[in-house]
Design a protein around this motif. Structure first.
Motif, PDB file in Angstrom:
ATOM      1  N   PRO A   6       0.850  -1.195   0.000  1.00 34.39           N
ATOM      2  CA  PRO A   6       0.000   0.000   0.000  1.00 34.39           C
ATOM      3  C   PRO A   6       0.887   1.247   0.000  1.00 34.39           C
ATOM      4  O   PRO A   6       1.851   1.318   0.756  1.00 34.39           O
ATOM      5  N   ILE A   7       0.558   2.211  -0.881  1.00 37.21           N
ATOM      6  CA  ILE A   7       1.382   3.418  -0.974  1.00 37.21           C
ATOM      7  C   ILE A   7       0.514   4.668  -0.930  1.00 37.21           C
ATOM      8  O   ILE A   7      -0.677   4.629  -1.196  1.00 37.21           O
ATOM      9  N   LEU A   8       1.156   5.781  -0.609  1.00 39.83           N
ATOM     10  CA  LEU A   8       0.502   7.085  -0.630  1.00 39.83           C
ATOM     11  C   LEU A   8       0.677   7.707  -2.016  1.00 39.83           C
ATOM     12  O   LEU A   8       1.596   7.348  -2.748  1.00 39.83           O
ATOM     13  N   ASN A  19       2.021   3.430   2.714  1.00 36.18           N
ATOM     14  CA  ASN A  19       0.831   3.812   3.466  1.00 36.18           C
ATOM     15  C   ASN A  19       0.644   2.805   4.593  1.00 36.18           C
ATOM     16  O   ASN A  19       0.544   1.601   4.346  1.00 36.18           O
ATOM     17  N   HIS A  21      -1.914   2.374   6.410  1.00 36.59           N
ATOM     18  CA  HIS A  21      -3.298   1.891   6.496  1.00 36.59           C
ATOM     19  C   HIS A  21      -3.639   1.064   5.264  1.00 36.59           C
ATOM     20  O   HIS A  21      -3.929   1.603   4.207  1.00 36.59           O
ATOM     21  N   PHE A  22      -3.618  -0.238   5.404  1.00 38.24           N
ATOM     22  CA  PHE A  22      -3.791  -1.155   4.279  1.00 38.24           C
ATOM     23  C   PHE A  22      -5.122  -0.970   3.556  1.00 38.24           C
ATOM     24  O   PHE A  22      -5.161  -0.627   2.382  1.00 38.24           O
ATOM     25  N   LYS A  24      -7.464   1.238   3.762  1.00 42.74           N
ATOM     26  CA  LYS A  24      -7.856   2.593   3.387  1.00 42.74           C
ATOM     27  C   LYS A  24      -6.885   3.218   2.392  1.00 42.74           C
ATOM     28  O   LYS A  24      -7.054   4.365   1.988  1.00 42.74           O
ATOM     29  N   SER A  25      -5.876   2.477   1.988  1.00 42.03           N
ATOM     30  CA  SER A  25      -4.905   3.000   1.028  1.00 42.03           C
ATOM     31  C   SER A  25      -5.582   3.213  -0.325  1.00 42.03           C
ATOM     32  O   SER A  25      -6.265   2.329  -0.833  1.00 42.03           O
ATOM     33  N   ASN A  26      -5.400   4.391  -0.922  1.00 43.40           N
ATOM     34  CA  ASN A  26      -5.959   4.662  -2.250  1.00 43.40           C
ATOM     35  C   ASN A  26      -5.238   3.861  -3.324  1.00 43.40           C
ATOM     36  O   ASN A  26      -5.823   3.496  -4.332  1.00 43.40           O
ATOM     37  N   PHE A  28      -1.984   0.945  -4.500  1.00 47.97           N
ATOM     38  CA  PHE A  28      -1.077  -0.151  -4.198  1.00 47.97           C
ATOM     39  C   PHE A  28      -0.019  -0.206  -5.290  1.00 47.97           C
ATOM     40  O   PHE A  28      -0.338  -0.066  -6.471  1.00 47.97           O
ATOM     41  N   ASN A  43      -7.111   1.209  -5.333  1.00 48.39           N
ATOM     42  CA  ASN A  43      -7.803   0.311  -4.416  1.00 48.39           C
ATOM     43  C   ASN A  43      -9.235   0.119  -4.926  1.00 48.39           C
ATOM     44  O   ASN A  43     -10.019   1.054  -4.927  1.00 48.39           O
TER      45      ASN A  43
END
Length: 122
Positions: A6-8, A19, A21-22, A24-26, A28, A43
């Motif tokens: 998961p990335i920001l 990120n 938060h797995f 809630k990550s926008n 990947f 996501n």
């Protein structure tokens, strides 16, 4: 091997941030550890209030993901990804901020496998 993280959306000097938060990550990152190629996937579960793990797990399956690197993962996603699909989940240390660092640690065998969920469901 194809690995998902998961990335920001934010980058620092061209480096992607992990990120924490797995579900809630926008985004990947799906990384091919052989070639270094990175694909950024949205996501597919963001539109639902609960049960995002089902959508994320399906996207991982469709993209041939064999391992997932996370800082935390709740019970629902963990069950779908690890127990039902058999994708190995590894823990990224809290002090690791960047995608490239996490991938490098994974390739060196420095990440510990996550054997149970480590985030409470909200």
């Amino acid at each position: 091997m194809r690995v998902a993280v998961p990335i920001l959306e934010t980058e620092v000097n061209g480096r992607r941030l992990v990120n924490a938060h797995f579900g809630k990550s926008n985004l990947f990152a799906v990384v091919d550890t052989e070639t270094g190629k990175v694909e950024v996937k949205e996501n597919p579960g963001l539109h639902v209030e609960r049960g995002r793990g089902i959508y994320i797990a399906e996207m991982f399956r469709e993209n041939g993901v064999e391992a997932v690197l996370v800082k935390e993962m709740g019970p629902g996603a963990f069950d779908k990804i690890r127990n039902q699909l058999g994708i190995t989940v590894y823990l990224i240390p809290q002090n690791v901020k960047f995608l490239d660092e996490a991938i490098e640690m994974f390739k060196k065998g420095e990440l510990v496998e996550l054997l149970e969920p480590n985030e409470e469901e909200h």
